[in-house]
Design an enzyme around this catalytic site. Structure first.
Site, PDB file in Angstrom:
ATOM      1  N   LYS A  44     -69.771   6.554 -33.325  1.00 12.04           N
ATOM      2  CA  LYS A  44     -70.606   5.761 -32.433  1.00 12.04           C
ATOM      3  C   LYS A  44     -70.622   6.400 -31.044  1.00 12.04           C
ATOM      4  O   LYS A  44     -69.642   7.013 -30.616  1.00 12.04           O
ATOM      5  CB  LYS A  44     -70.059   4.334 -32.309  1.00 12.04           C
ATOM      6  N   ASP A  45     -71.736   6.210 -30.343  1.00 11.87           N
ATOM      7  CA  ASP A  45     -71.860   6.586 -28.934  1.00 11.87           C
ATOM      8  C   ASP A  45     -71.629   8.074 -28.686  1.00 11.87           C
ATOM      9  O   ASP A  45     -71.125   8.473 -27.626  1.00 11.87           O
ATOM     10  CB  ASP A  45     -70.896   5.759 -28.069  1.00 11.87           C
TER      11      ASP A  45
END
Length: 205
Positions: A137-138
Site C-alpha cells: 500500500k501507498d
C-alpha cells in the site's frame, strides 16, 4: 530495561518527524512484557497536533484533512522492541468482524515515560482476512514524500518491506493470530493526552 506498562494504563504514541513532534495519540496498554507491546486505540480517541514547530515537511496529513479523533471500532497495534514495523488489526460492522492484518512500516518503538515514540514510514502491507495473499500500500506516496520525510533512509525502508514480504511468502507469520479474536474491555474509553506531551524530551532518528 524500561518498566513495562500495566494493562489498562494510558500509553501515548508520538510520531517524531525530522526532530520534532508531528502527532500524538493516547492509547491503552493491552499487554507489555518488555519485548512485545500491544496497544489499543478506542474509537473517539483524540489526535494531538503540536502548536509550535518548524514542520519541515508540512503539518500532519490528518490535521490537514480535518481529522481530530479515531473513528470506528478502534485499532490494535503489536509492537516489538527493535523491530521497524508493527502489525495493526482492524474490525468493522455491528458484528465487529475482523478485517485483516496491516503491517505498518515505522520506526522501532523508543520508550518514553508516557508511552513510545515512532514515525510512520508511509509504505505498508495489507493482508485482508478473506484474501489469499497481501498487497503493498501507498507505494507511490512513499516514493513521493519519502525523500523529504526520511532523508537517507529510503533504501533501508524499502529493504524492510522486501524482508517482510519474503517472510510472508515463505509462510513465516511471526505474530499470534489469536489477536484477531481479541475484544476490548468494555470499560475502556478514550484517554486524554497529558498536557506536556509535546514538550517531553524525545530522541530523533
Amino acid at each position: 530495561m524500561t518498566t513495562p506498562f500495566e494493562p489498562g494504563a494510558t500509553v501515548v504514541r508520538r510520531e517524531i518527524m525530522r526532530g520534532e513532534p508531528w502527532i500524538a495519540i493516547p492509547q491503552i496498554c493491552v499487554h507489555d512484557d518488555g519485548e512485545l507491546l500491544v496497544t489499543y486505540t478506542p474509537g473517539g480517541s483524540p489526535f494531538g497536533y503540536p502548536e509550535d514547530g518548524t514542520f519541515p515537511v508540512g503539518r500532519h496529513p490528518w490535521l490537514l484533512a480535518g481529522s481530530t479523533h479515531w473513528r470506528g471500532h478502534g485499532r490494535l497495534e503489536l509492537h516489538w522492541t527493535g523491530v521497524e514495523h508493527s502489525v495493526f488489526l482492524f474490525w468493522a460492522g455491528e458484528e465487529r468482524e475482523f478485517q485483516g492484518w496491516y503491517l505498518n512500516l515505522e520506526d522501532a518503538p523508543r520508550r518514553t515515560p508516557i508511552g513510545f515514540d515512532t514515525l510512520d514510514h508511509e509504505l505498508d502491507i495489507w493482508w485482508p482476512a478473506d484474501a489469499e495473499t497481501y498487497e503493498f500500500k501507498d507505494v507511490e506516496e512513499f516514493e513521493e514524500t519519502g525523500p523529504a520525510r526520511y532523508p537517507g533512509r529510503m533504501a533501508e525502508i524499502r529493504a524492510e518491506g522486501d524482508r517482510i514480504a519474503a517472510r510472508l511468502d515463505a509462510g513465516d507469520l511471526w505474530w499470534d493470530k489469536s489477536w484477531a479474536d481479541w475484544t476490548p474491555d468494555p470499560s475502556w474509553t478514550p484517554r486524554d493526552l497529558p498536557p506536556d506531551w509535546a514538550t517531553l524530551p524525545y530522541e530523533s532518528r
